[in-house]
Write a protein that holds these residues in place. Structure first.
Motif, PDB file in Angstrom:
ATOM      1  N   PRO A 148      -8.033  80.930 -22.950  1.00  0.00           N
ATOM      2  CA  PRO A 148      -7.922  79.509 -23.298  1.00  0.00           C
ATOM      3  C   PRO A 148      -7.143  79.284 -24.595  1.00  0.00           C
ATOM      4  O   PRO A 148      -6.336  78.352 -24.690  1.00  0.00           O
ATOM      5  CB  PRO A 148      -9.382  79.064 -23.427  1.00  0.00           C
ATOM      6  N   ALA A 149      -7.376  80.141 -25.587  1.00  0.00           N
ATOM      7  CA  ALA A 149      -6.664  79.998 -26.858  1.00  0.00           C
ATOM      8  C   ALA A 149      -5.173  80.266 -26.682  1.00  0.00           C
ATOM      9  O   ALA A 149      -4.328  79.561 -27.251  1.00  0.00           O
ATOM     10  CB  ALA A 149      -7.258  80.946 -27.902  1.00  0.00           C
ATOM     11  N   LEU A 150      -4.842  81.272 -25.890  1.00  0.00           N
ATOM     12  CA  LEU A 150      -3.426  81.578 -25.654  1.00  0.00           C
ATOM     13  C   LEU A 150      -2.759  80.486 -24.830  1.00  0.00           C
ATOM     14  O   LEU A 150      -1.578  80.176 -25.026  1.00  0.00           O
ATOM     15  CB  LEU A 150      -3.306  82.938 -24.952  1.00  0.00           C
ATOM     16  N   VAL A 174       3.658  65.183 -33.924  1.00  0.00           N
ATOM     17  CA  VAL A 174       3.307  66.192 -32.919  1.00  0.00           C
ATOM     18  C   VAL A 174       2.771  67.448 -33.609  1.00  0.00           C
ATOM     19  O   VAL A 174       1.770  68.037 -33.168  1.00  0.00           O
ATOM     20  CB  VAL A 174       4.531  66.518 -32.037  1.00  0.00           C
ATOM     21  N   LEU A 175       3.411  67.858 -34.703  1.00  0.00           N
ATOM     22  CA  LEU A 175       2.927  69.024 -35.444  1.00  0.00           C
ATOM     23  C   LEU A 175       1.512  68.792 -35.963  1.00  0.00           C
ATOM     24  O   LEU A 175       0.641  69.662 -35.843  1.00  0.00           O
ATOM     25  CB  LEU A 175       3.867  69.331 -36.611  1.00  0.00           C
ATOM     26  N   LEU A 176       1.285  67.626 -36.547  1.00  0.00           N
ATOM     27  CA  LEU A 176      -0.049  67.305 -37.058  1.00  0.00           C
ATOM     28  C   LEU A 176      -1.077  67.237 -35.933  1.00  0.00           C
ATOM     29  O   LEU A 176      -2.220  67.698 -36.082  1.00  0.00           O
ATOM     30  CB  LEU A 176      -0.006  65.981 -37.820  1.00  0.00           C
ATOM     31  N   ALA A 177      -0.675  66.650 -34.797  1.00  0.00           N
ATOM     32  CA  ALA A 177      -1.602  66.507 -33.679  1.00  0.00           C
ATOM     33  C   ALA A 177      -2.004  67.868 -33.123  1.00  0.00           C
ATOM     34  O   ALA A 177      -3.186  68.100 -32.799  1.00  0.00           O
ATOM     35  CB  ALA A 177      -0.975  65.651 -32.580  1.00  0.00           C
ATOM     36  N   CYS A 178      -1.057  68.788 -33.003  1.00  0.00           N
ATOM     37  CA  CYS A 178      -1.382  70.119 -32.479  1.00  0.00           C
ATOM     38  C   CYS A 178      -2.352  70.845 -33.411  1.00  0.00           C
ATOM     39  O   CYS A 178      -3.296  71.504 -32.960  1.00  0.00           O
ATOM     40  CB  CYS A 178      -0.104  70.940 -32.294  1.00  0.00           C
ATOM     41  N   GLY A 179      -2.117  70.725 -34.709  1.00  0.00           N
ATOM     42  CA  GLY A 179      -3.044  71.333 -35.652  1.00  0.00           C
ATOM     43  C   GLY A 179      -4.425  70.715 -35.563  1.00  0.00           C
ATOM     44  O   GLY A 179      -5.443  71.425 -35.590  1.00  0.00           O
ATOM     45  N   ALA A 180      -4.493  69.389 -35.418  1.00  0.00           N
ATOM     46  CA  ALA A 180      -5.781  68.708 -35.330  1.00  0.00           C
ATOM     47  C   ALA A 180      -6.527  69.071 -34.050  1.00  0.00           C
ATOM     48  O   ALA A 180      -7.742  69.286 -34.055  1.00  0.00           O
ATOM     49  CB  ALA A 180      -5.570  67.197 -35.410  1.00  0.00           C
ATOM     50  N   ILE A 181      -5.794  69.143 -32.933  1.00  0.00           N
ATOM     51  CA  ILE A 181      -6.427  69.489 -31.662  1.00  0.00           C
ATOM     52  C   ILE A 181      -7.040  70.889 -31.724  1.00  0.00           C
ATOM     53  O   ILE A 181      -8.171  71.117 -31.275  1.00  0.00           O
ATOM     54  CB  ILE A 181      -5.406  69.393 -30.512  1.00  0.00           C
ATOM     55  N   GLU A 182      -6.307  71.836 -32.281  1.00  0.00           N
ATOM     56  CA  GLU A 182      -6.829  73.198 -32.382  1.00  0.00           C
ATOM     57  C   GLU A 182      -8.056  73.249 -33.281  1.00  0.00           C
ATOM     58  O   GLU A 182      -9.039  73.948 -32.980  1.00  0.00           O
ATOM     59  CB  GLU A 182      -5.742  74.137 -32.906  1.00  0.00           C
ATOM     60  N   THR A 183      -8.034  72.497 -34.367  1.00  0.00           N
ATOM     61  CA  THR A 183      -9.169  72.483 -35.283  1.00  0.00           C
ATOM     62  C   THR A 183     -10.410  71.900 -34.620  1.00  0.00           C
ATOM     63  O   THR A 183     -11.516  72.463 -34.714  1.00  0.00           O
ATOM     64  CB  THR A 183      -8.827  71.667 -36.542  1.00  0.00           C
ATOM     65  N   VAL A 184     -10.251  70.777 -33.931  1.00  0.00           N
ATOM     66  CA  VAL A 184     -11.387  70.146 -33.265  1.00  0.00           C
ATOM     67  C   VAL A 184     -11.909  71.025 -32.133  1.00  0.00           C
ATOM     68  O   VAL A 184     -13.117  71.156 -31.923  1.00  0.00           O
ATOM     69  CB  VAL A 184     -10.993  68.751 -32.739  1.00  0.00           C
ATOM     70  N   THR A 185     -10.986  71.667 -31.401  1.00  0.00           N
ATOM     71  CA  THR A 185     -11.392  72.516 -30.283  1.00  0.00           C
ATOM     72  C   THR A 185     -12.236  73.692 -30.755  1.00  0.00           C
ATOM     73  O   THR A 185     -13.252  74.047 -30.144  1.00  0.00           O
ATOM     74  CB  THR A 185     -10.152  73.031 -29.533  1.00  0.00           C
ATOM     75  N   ARG A 186     -11.838  74.299 -31.860  1.00  0.00           N
ATOM     76  CA  ARG A 186     -12.544  75.499 -32.323  1.00  0.00           C
ATOM     77  C   ARG A 186     -13.745  75.186 -33.210  1.00  0.00           C
ATOM     78  O   ARG A 186     -14.762  75.869 -33.145  1.00  0.00           O
ATOM     79  CB  ARG A 186     -11.573  76.396 -33.104  1.00  0.00           C
ATOM     80  N   LEU A 187     -13.597  74.164 -34.057  1.00  0.00           N
ATOM     81  CA  LEU A 187     -14.612  73.939 -35.086  1.00  0.00           C
ATOM     82  C   LEU A 187     -15.325  72.605 -34.980  1.00  0.00           C
ATOM     83  O   LEU A 187     -16.245  72.332 -35.760  1.00  0.00           O
ATOM     84  CB  LEU A 187     -13.961  74.047 -36.481  1.00  0.00           C
ATOM     85  N   GLY A 188     -14.907  71.756 -34.044  1.00  0.00           N
ATOM     86  CA  GLY A 188     -15.518  70.446 -33.930  1.00  0.00           C
ATOM     87  C   GLY A 188     -14.857  69.443 -34.858  1.00  0.00           C
ATOM     88  O   GLY A 188     -14.061  69.806 -35.737  1.00  0.00           O
ATOM     89  N   PRO A 189     -15.167  68.155 -34.701  1.00  0.00           N
ATOM     90  CA  PRO A 189     -14.539  67.120 -35.540  1.00  0.00           C
ATOM     91  C   PRO A 189     -15.001  67.229 -36.985  1.00  0.00           C
ATOM     92  O   PRO A 189     -16.116  67.684 -37.259  1.00  0.00           O
ATOM     93  CB  PRO A 189     -15.020  65.807 -34.903  1.00  0.00           C
ATOM     94  N   PRO A 190     -14.129  66.821 -37.943  1.00  0.00           N
ATOM     95  CA  PRO A 190     -14.526  66.857 -39.351  1.00  0.00           C
ATOM     96  C   PRO A 190     -15.562  65.796 -39.668  1.00  0.00           C
ATOM     97  O   PRO A 190     -15.691  64.800 -38.952  1.00  0.00           O
ATOM     98  CB  PRO A 190     -13.215  66.578 -40.095  1.00  0.00           C
ATOM     99  N   ARG A 191     -16.290  66.000 -40.748  1.00  0.00           N
ATOM    100  CA  ARG A 191     -17.305  65.027 -41.140  1.00  0.00           C
ATOM    101  C   ARG A 191     -16.682  63.737 -41.651  1.00  0.00           C
ATOM    102  O   ARG A 191     -17.248  62.666 -41.499  1.00  0.00           O
ATOM    103  CB  ARG A 191     -18.196  65.630 -42.235  1.00  0.00           C
ATOM    104  N   PHE A 315      -6.179  74.886 -38.413  1.00  0.00           N
ATOM    105  CA  PHE A 315      -5.132  73.868 -38.303  1.00  0.00           C
ATOM    106  C   PHE A 315      -3.755  74.520 -38.201  1.00  0.00           C
ATOM    107  O   PHE A 315      -2.919  74.130 -37.367  1.00  0.00           O
ATOM    108  CB  PHE A 315      -5.181  72.931 -39.507  1.00  0.00           C
ATOM    109  N   LEU A 316      -3.507  75.532 -39.021  1.00  0.00           N
ATOM    110  CA  LEU A 316      -2.201  76.185 -39.013  1.00  0.00           C
ATOM    111  C   LEU A 316      -1.966  76.994 -37.737  1.00  0.00           C
ATOM    112  O   LEU A 316      -0.815  77.239 -37.364  1.00  0.00           O
ATOM    113  CB  LEU A 316      -2.055  77.085 -40.240  1.00  0.00           C
ATOM    114  N   THR A 317      -3.021  77.396 -37.067  1.00  0.00           N
ATOM    115  CA  THR A 317      -2.847  78.067 -35.782  1.00  0.00           C
ATOM    116  C   THR A 317      -2.181  77.141 -34.779  1.00  0.00           C
ATOM    117  O   THR A 317      -1.251  77.536 -34.064  1.00  0.00           O
ATOM    118  CB  THR A 317      -4.207  78.541 -35.239  1.00  0.00           C
ATOM    119  N   GLY A 318      -2.635  75.882 -34.730  1.00  0.00           N
ATOM    120  CA  GLY A 318      -2.023  74.916 -33.822  1.00  0.00           C
ATOM    121  C   GLY A 318      -0.695  74.396 -34.315  1.00  0.00           C
ATOM    122  O   GLY A 318       0.292  74.365 -33.572  1.00  0.00           O
ATOM    123  N   ALA A 319      -0.652  73.983 -35.594  1.00  0.00           N
ATOM    124  CA  ALA A 319       0.595  73.439 -36.139  1.00  0.00           C
ATOM    125  C   ALA A 319       1.686  74.502 -36.184  1.00  0.00           C
ATOM    126  O   ALA A 319       2.865  74.206 -35.938  1.00  0.00           O
ATOM    127  CB  ALA A 319       0.351  72.883 -37.535  1.00  0.00           C
TER     128      ALA A 319
END
Length: 380
Positions: A148-150, A174-191, A315-319
């Motif tokens: 799934p990550a790949l 788009v760069l910001l969105a990809c980083g945000a999606i990866e962050t939410v997917t792995r760690l959940g939404p920020p507080r 975030f940098l993984t997605g971005a």
């Protein structure tokens, strides 16, 4: 190791000016020169601390090798040392690239000179693909071994490539969105919900010097993945939206940024020159490099916590994956601006030189410039 304050400012100025004059070849060459000076020859910084500096600056947006140069100066003489080191590292290449921009973009250069510029520009699409390919292994490894990550990684690459090819100024979102999606997917939404994104969207609507500053700010504060991501970030603004330069002239700008010493981000100064002369070039450089000084001088003492922050790394993984696609995708509009059949031949030759024979970018651009000049001389 050397304590902060032990190295005179005049020594920092002289050594970092030397690095700025000799720094051909992009970030790998800059890092090697800094390591040779600070770790091996002078023993100012330990090898481990230098490696930690590389790791931390690679987590920051903007030109990583410039940030490393600032960090090393900060390590030796605090804020004054960081400011001086950064300015001295940037200044030689900035002077050279503004001089070349004035020569190419104003007046009437001789035909062989324009041919050389057109030849070097023709190699730029191949250089973009080469830059993207060089980022793939580390980014793929960062994504992890799970399918799934790949799959997400591949989707981010595709999204970045598509955005660079067709969406123009919206690429940064788009760069910001990809980083945000990866962050939410792995760690959940920020507080806490961030407020920076609406600000970024609103700032993009300016014109004139405001638009130039926004373009330069995107280069300096929102570019993840190395110096070459500035190409898709800048091209739509400079060529399609504001018409500061033609597609061919933008290719010249990118080529100049690659073959002059110092940071590749100096390309933004050529765009600034095309928009508003020497003052525009200096303004664009100031705005583009200012975030790097702020990030390092304000945050260097917190680099250990930055490296350990899971949200930043995720975030940098997605971005970062989207950035790879954006760099590769920028080759499409860049190649689209070529007008002569021999330029396409130069592009193919440069691609073979870089991707098959694995030779250097500077030699590819210089050789392409020679071929371009010869093409004009023989009447092609």
């Amino acid at each position: 190791m050397t304590e902060v304050g032990a190295v005179p400012l005049r020594v920092i100025a002289g050594q970092w000016l030397r690095l700025g004059c000799l720094g051909f070849g992009g970030p790998p060459a800059h890092i090697a020169l800094l390591r040779q000076l600070c770790v091996r020859r002078r023993g100012w910084i330990s090898d481990r601390e230098f490696e930690d500096g590389i790791a931390a600056t690679n987590l920051l947006p903007g030109p990583a090798s410039t940030q490393l140069a600032i960090y090393c100066g900060w390590r030796l003489r605090g804020v004054a040392g960081g400011l001086l080191a950064g300015v001295c590292f940037i200044a030689p290449g900035l002077v050279v690239i503004l001089g070349l921009a004035a020569f190419l973009l104003s007046g009437h250069p001789a035909a062989p000179v324009l041919g050389a510029a057109a030849g070097a520009g023709a190699a730029v699409p191949a250089v973009a693909v080469h830059a993207a390919a060089g980022l793939v292994p580390a980014s793929w490894k960062r994504a992890g071994p799970h399918r799934p990550a790949l799959a997400r990684w591949a989707a981010y690459v595709l999204a970045g490539g598509t955005a660079a090819a067709i969406t123009g100024p919206w690429l940064v979102l788009v760069l910001l969105a990809c980083g945000a999606i990866e962050t939410v997917t792995r760690l959940g939404p920020p507080r806490h919900r961030p407020a920076a994104l609406p600000l970024a969207v609103g700032l993009g609507a300016g014109s004139g010097l405001v638009a130039l500053c926004w373009t330069a700010l995107k280069v300096g504060a929102l570019s993840y993945g190395g110096g070459f991501v500035i190409i898709p970030l800048m091209r739509a603004d400079a060529v399609d939206t504001h018409h500061w330069m033609t597609g061919q002239e933008f290719l010249y700008a990118v080529a100049l940024g690659q073959i002059t010493p110092g940071p590749v981000v100096q390309t933004v100064a050529v765009v600034g020159y095309a928009a508003a002369g020497v003052g525009g070039g200096l303004l664009a450089a100031l705005v583009a490099f200012a975030p790097s000084f702020v990030f390092v001088l304000a945050g260097a003492r917190h680099f250990d916590r930055l490296r350990a922050n899971p949200r930043i790394r995720t975030f940098l993984t997605g971005a970062g994956a989207a950035t790879i696609g954006a760099i590769a995708g920028s080759a499409i509009p860049l190649a689209w601006t070529l007008t002569e059949w021999w330029q396409f031949a130069v592009t193919v030759a440069a691609a073979v030189w870089l991707l098959v024979f694995r030779r250097g970018v500077v030699t590819a651009l210089v050789s392409a410039a020679v071929l371009g000049a010869l093409a004009v001389v023989v009447g092609l």
